[in-house]
Each structure stands twice: as C-alpha cells, then as structure tokens.
Design an enzyme around this catalytic site. Structure first.
Site, PDB file in Angstrom:
ATOM      1  N   ASP A 111      -2.722  -2.389  19.041  1.00 54.72           N
ATOM      2  CA  ASP A 111      -1.416  -1.375  18.671  1.00 54.72           C
ATOM      3  C   ASP A 111      -1.557   0.216  17.426  1.00 54.72           C
ATOM      4  O   ASP A 111      -1.107   0.140  16.774  1.00 54.72           O
ATOM      5  CB  ASP A 111      -0.049  -1.926  18.206  1.00 54.72           C
ATOM      6  CG  ASP A 111       0.710  -1.089  18.765  1.00 54.72           C
ATOM      7  OD1 ASP A 111       0.599  -0.006  19.721  1.00 54.72           O
ATOM      8  OD2 ASP A 111       2.058  -1.817  17.745  1.00 54.72           O
ATOM      9  N   LEU A 133       0.679  -1.470  -0.032  1.00 57.32           N
ATOM     10  CA  LEU A 133      -0.140   0.026   0.010  1.00 57.32           C
ATOM     11  C   LEU A 133       0.654   0.711  -0.052  1.00 57.32           C
ATOM     12  O   LEU A 133       1.633   1.294   1.321  1.00 57.32           O
ATOM     13  CB  LEU A 133      -1.513   0.002   1.638  1.00 57.32           C
ATOM     14  CG  LEU A 133      -1.351  -0.927   1.280  1.00 57.32           C
ATOM     15  CD1 LEU A 133      -2.341  -0.979   2.647  1.00 57.32           C
ATOM     16  CD2 LEU A 133      -3.282  -0.918   0.472  1.00 57.32           C
TER      17      LEU A 133
END
Length: 300
Positions: free
Chosen positions: A192, A86
């Site tokens: 996270d 990405l």
C-alpha cells in the site's frame, strides 16, 4: 498521561531499568528511546497481527526501511502493538526518493518467502480499512484474480453494478491475457505504498515506509498506487527501473501498470465511493479494448 498497563509491562520488559512517559501513541523512556504504542479492539486483532508480521518481515529484508517491531499480541482479548517511533519530516526529496527506490528494488523486493509457499501471505491483512483474505497460490494470475474478486464481491454487496460487471470481464479476460505468461517470482511487497505511508526520518534523513499491507507478489504491483496520487518524484521510478527492469514482455508494462492501479481504484471505490468507481471503469474498459485488439490481431 497514564500508560496502558499492557503497554507498560511490555516496555518494562524491553527496558527493565527505565521509566516511561507519554502522550497518545508516543511513549518515551528515560534512556531516550521513543516507542509507537497502540491498543485496539477485539475486532482489530487480525489487522494488528497482519501488520506485525509484515513489519517483522520487512525488517528482516531491509533493516531500517520500516519501523522495527518490538512487541505485539493480545491481552484480555485486545490486540496491542509496540514499534519504533519515527519522527517524520517533509515529503520525499529526489535524493530520498532515489534511496527509497534503491532499497525497495535491491532489498525488499529481493526478499522471498523462506518456505517458498508461492504468491500470497499467511495472515489476513488490511489495505486501508479493507480486509484482504490472504492464502497461497501457485501463480501470480491466480493470486491477483483472487484479490480482485474480493473487491468486486464487496462492491457487489454495495450495489455497484457497472463496476462489478466490467471488473468481472477484466478478471476473465484481461488478467489471463496479461499475467498468465509472465515469469515472475513472488517477492515481499509493502502492498500500500502511497505517499501517506512513506516519509523521511528527521533523525537520520533516511526514507522510511510504514502501515504495510504486505504479501508476496509481482514487484510491479508496488509501483501502482505510488503513481496514482502523486508525491513520488520521477527520480523514484527512474531509479527503481534501473535496478529492477520491467518483466517481459516489457512492451506491456504500461498495461500491467493500469491493471494494478485498477486494484487500488476499486479499493477506494469500496471505501470512499465517489468518483473512484468511474476511474476504475475507464481503466478497465481501456484494458478490455487492448486485449480485444490483440485478439483481433492474432486472428488476422
């Protein structure tokens, strides 16, 4: 640049008629696809396996919200990993933040373990570089207590006396007081979620999250680290709460938030040292005063 033979073999299995070229962790195919590829050392095998499972589950829960995993395993004792590459753009805009909050609340945090094994995860994961031993617990109180104890044990080995002493009091007194009576279901978490693990895809303009430390837990835990370091606009939190209101008692939402933030302050203290231990201690002492106040009120 020469592509690792294991990675190349996996890519050729994915696209038999393509040719591949790449630099670093990005490999491109002649068909126009791009892949994120990495090969680790033997001691990283657990970490790679945990991340691979997390991405598989996140894709099942919310397709496109995280990079799609294409291949993972070991070769000659070394772990490898191939996922969608990405190209990330700037930080979250208000619009992207609202989309991310909506997808978290209505898709990722609606996903439950198909086997209904409880709170936890089936594989060891890593939160940053910290190894998190997972397992399954019947209650969120037990799961979160176990997570906290792992960090406190690590800090004890480093000689962090005060933070460990106060942290043990939190495990013994605060966690039961705030979490024992909560009626929450274990849902899939990124685990996270700070701004360094979230962004916007340049090609689609859609929000994306990555580098998970996933497990099944209380959804409110997900918001803790997002609050700590900035970068998530208020629109993110407002939108999330509109789709997924706080658990009862709502009046203790702020105390639960500080309790969950404490986990990440302790983890940062374990990894980086510095002032994170002091920030954890100040929050933990505030939580202890809160439960002591409640105890005093109940005895009147």
């Amino acid at each position: 640049m020469r592509i690792n033979p294991t990675i190349l073999a996996q890519l050729q299995a994915l696209e038999p008629n393509a040719t591949f070229s790449g630099s670093g962790s990005r490999v491109s195919s002649s068909s126009g696809n791009s892949y994120f590829c990495k090969v680790g050392s033997a001691f990283e095998t657990e970490q790679y396996a945990g991340e691979a499972l997390a991405l598989e589950l996140m894709h099942a829960a919310a397709p496109g919200l995280a990079p799609q995993l294409y291949a993972a395993g070991t070769s000659s004792g070394a772990p490898y990993f191939i996922s969608q590459y990405l190209d990330m753009g700037p930080s979250l805009s208000d619009d992207a933040a609202r989309k991310l909050a909506t997808r978290l609340a209505t898709e990722l945090h609606a996903f439950k373990d198909p086997q209904r094994r409880g709170f936890g995860f089936e594989r060891t994961t890593h939160c940053g570089v910290t190894r998190v031993e997972r397992g399954w617990w019947g209650t969120w109180e037990e799961c979160y207590s176990g997570m906290m104890r792992q960090l406190l044990d690590g800090l004890a080995r480093k000689g962090s006396g005060e933070v460990v002493k106060v942290g043990n009091q939190v495990v013994q007194r605060v966690i039961p007081a705030l979490l024992r009576d909560l009626e929450v279901e274990p849902v899939l978490l990124h685990g996270d979620l700070w701004t360094g693990n979230a962004g916007v895809s340049r090609s689609t303009g859609e929000p994306v999250i990555f580098d998970p430390a996933s497990f099944y837990g209380h959804n409110e835990f997900e918001l803790a680290i997002a609050r700590m370091f900035g970068g998530f606009p208020q629109a993110f939190f407002d939108t999330y709460r509109a789709h997924y209101p706080p658990a009862e008692p709502k009046t203790e939402f702020q105390q639960r938030a500080e309790l969950y933030e404490t986990y990440h302050y302790l983890n940062h203290a374990l990894i980086f040292g510095g002032g994170y231990a002091g920030q954890a201690v100040s929050r933990m002492k505030r939580l202890l005063r809160y439960v002591d106040k409640d105890d005093d009120d109940s005895s009147d």
